[in-house]
Write a protein that holds these residues in place. Sequence first.
Motif, short mmCIF file in Angstrom:
data_model
loop_
_atom_site.label_atom_id
_atom_site.label_comp_id
_atom_site.label_asym_id
_atom_site.label_seq_id
_atom_site.Cartn_x
_atom_site.Cartn_y
_atom_site.Cartn_z
N GLU A 1 57.82 59.37 14.16
CA GLU A 1 57.55 58.46 14.14
C GLU A 1 56.80 57.64 13.26
N SER A 2 58.14 56.81 12.59
CA SER A 2 57.37 55.63 11.37
C SER A 2 57.34 54.31 11.59
N ASP A 3 57.99 53.14 10.87
CA ASP A 3 57.63 51.80 11.23
C ASP A 3 58.87 51.32 11.44
N THR A 4 60.08 52.19 11.94
CA THR A 4 60.95 51.24 12.39
C THR A 4 62.13 52.74 13.13
N SER A 5 62.10 54.04 13.20
CA SER A 5 62.69 53.80 14.11
C SER A 5 61.59 55.63 14.81
N LEU A 6 62.54 55.95 16.03
CA LEU A 6 61.38 57.41 16.20
C LEU A 6 62.55 58.16 16.66
N VAL A 7 61.96 59.26 16.93
CA VAL A 7 62.57 60.90 17.35
C VAL A 7 61.86 61.74 18.10
N ALA A 8 62.50 62.53 18.50
CA ALA A 8 62.00 63.64 19.14
C ALA A 8 62.77 64.98 19.21
N VAL A 9 62.59 66.24 18.59
CA VAL A 9 63.27 67.50 18.12
C VAL A 9 62.26 68.49 18.87
N TRP A 10 62.81 69.03 19.98
CA TRP A 10 62.75 70.07 20.20
C TRP A 10 62.89 71.56 19.91
N ARG A 11 62.35 72.21 19.06
CA ARG A 11 63.24 73.89 18.52
C ARG A 11 62.69 74.65 20.08
N VAL A 12 64.02 75.55 20.10
CA VAL A 12 63.46 76.17 20.73
C VAL A 12 64.04 77.55 20.27
N ARG A 13 63.07 79.08 20.64
CA ARG A 13 63.38 80.26 19.59
C ARG A 13 63.81 80.85 21.09
N PHE A 14 64.94 81.48 20.72
CA PHE A 14 65.19 82.30 21.48
C PHE A 14 65.17 84.04 21.44
N ASP A 15 65.81 85.05 22.68
CA ASP A 15 65.94 86.13 21.20
C ASP A 15 67.06 86.82 20.90
N ASP A 16 67.97 85.84 20.90
CA ASP A 16 69.40 85.88 19.57
C ASP A 16 70.06 84.98 19.83
#
Length: 441
Positions: free
Chosen positions: A339-354
């Motif tokens: 989050e910043s003063d003006t925006s919000l973002v969700a980041v989901w980093r998912v690691r797989f076997d390939d």
Amino acid sequence: MRCGARVAFFGVVFGLLGCGDGTPARTDLPYELYCNIGNADCQRAIYDSLASLLDAEGFDRPRLRTISVAQHEQEVRDGLDLSDLTGEDAATRGLRLMGFIPEAAGSLTETQAEYWITQVAAYYQRGSHAITVVDRDYEEVNAQTLLAHELTHAIQHSQFDLGTVGAGANTEDGVLGVRGVIEGDAMHSSFAWTYSKLGYLPEEIDWDAILEERKAGARDSAGDATVALIDSASSFPYAYGFDYMEAIARRLGLDGRAAAFGSPPSTTIEHMFGYGEMLPSFDFPQVAHPAPIFGHAIETEDRFGAWYVYGFLRRRGMSDSAAWDAALGWLGDELAIYESDTSLVAVWRVRFDDASTAGVLADEVNDDLRDVAWSAVLHEDDAFVFAAESEETLLAWADQPLDSPAAVLASKGARRAGGVSAGNCTQSIGFSIPNPPPLLH
């Protein structure tokens, strides 16, 4: 038989479960399966019998109270901080964008509270060593098995110290892994106790049939977009943890049970694979995004695990088998809400076997027409899912480099969520024991 007797208990009058509606007591059942669970003699009989089954004699019995549905709701609401209900906090906004809580949800706290109010039948509190049963008019045998479930939690705490058992769980995935042992054992122990009282031998019971029904229910809930994904996760330990602990009990008995509490699974995927199966080598990402945009701070971060990957894919329209196969390729994940003063973002980093499995998740996000600013980007074996409150924020984050860290990283003052799904040492209103049980032939 349904009962609603009013009995003086601990000096207070409560609506209790037992035989109080004029229906004659079932004399063909053992006392422990038809007695009024609000009665001290009944509680003592069930506890002593269960403690003997679990080799746990000599510990203090917990206190027990029964409250009405209205009392239960009032107690939950009285415990809420109104400042947590605005829905303006970063965690609520980010999880809503990612689809983990409903878009219509007021707040993460409200979603958790509603689960407790509408779904919880009984719970055990470690600090006070006390059990609360919410009087929802349970049927005979179910009522006694419900109490046995909560008494098992009290016995677990006396034997293993549940605070110690869950001490290392500081993510949603980790909490669900530990709860799989805690709730799975309470499910198996209470079922095994009831069936023994009904006269069945453990080897006669078709546990696989019982477990498959419960696991199918959990998978249906995970795929139901009308149910909060964090609520469907709350049912996971009662199905897959049950499966895990039944396998341990069958193969290793009480020694295996003690070992599971001494070293519980740290991820949901261990329950999904099943006890004794070969596990992948986990590779948890250290950060959700290697190059966060300057001026954004991490407000919260968490690991959600393979069960959330499965539910997320089901809610994108993927079939049960395809979503399951993809989820079993999970090696780790990290979700952060910036989050910043003006925006919000969700980041989901998912690691797989390939990379191909990572591509499955990315394609499902990019093909989804849900009215939200989100996108997925692939980098090696990782899928990065971005969900933002504006297209401008989304594009800015999706364009950030993924192959090297930025010179200036976001603040690491964020707290680990340590679990967002509700429920611990509880039993839900959907609880029911198959009676008679399916038997092996």
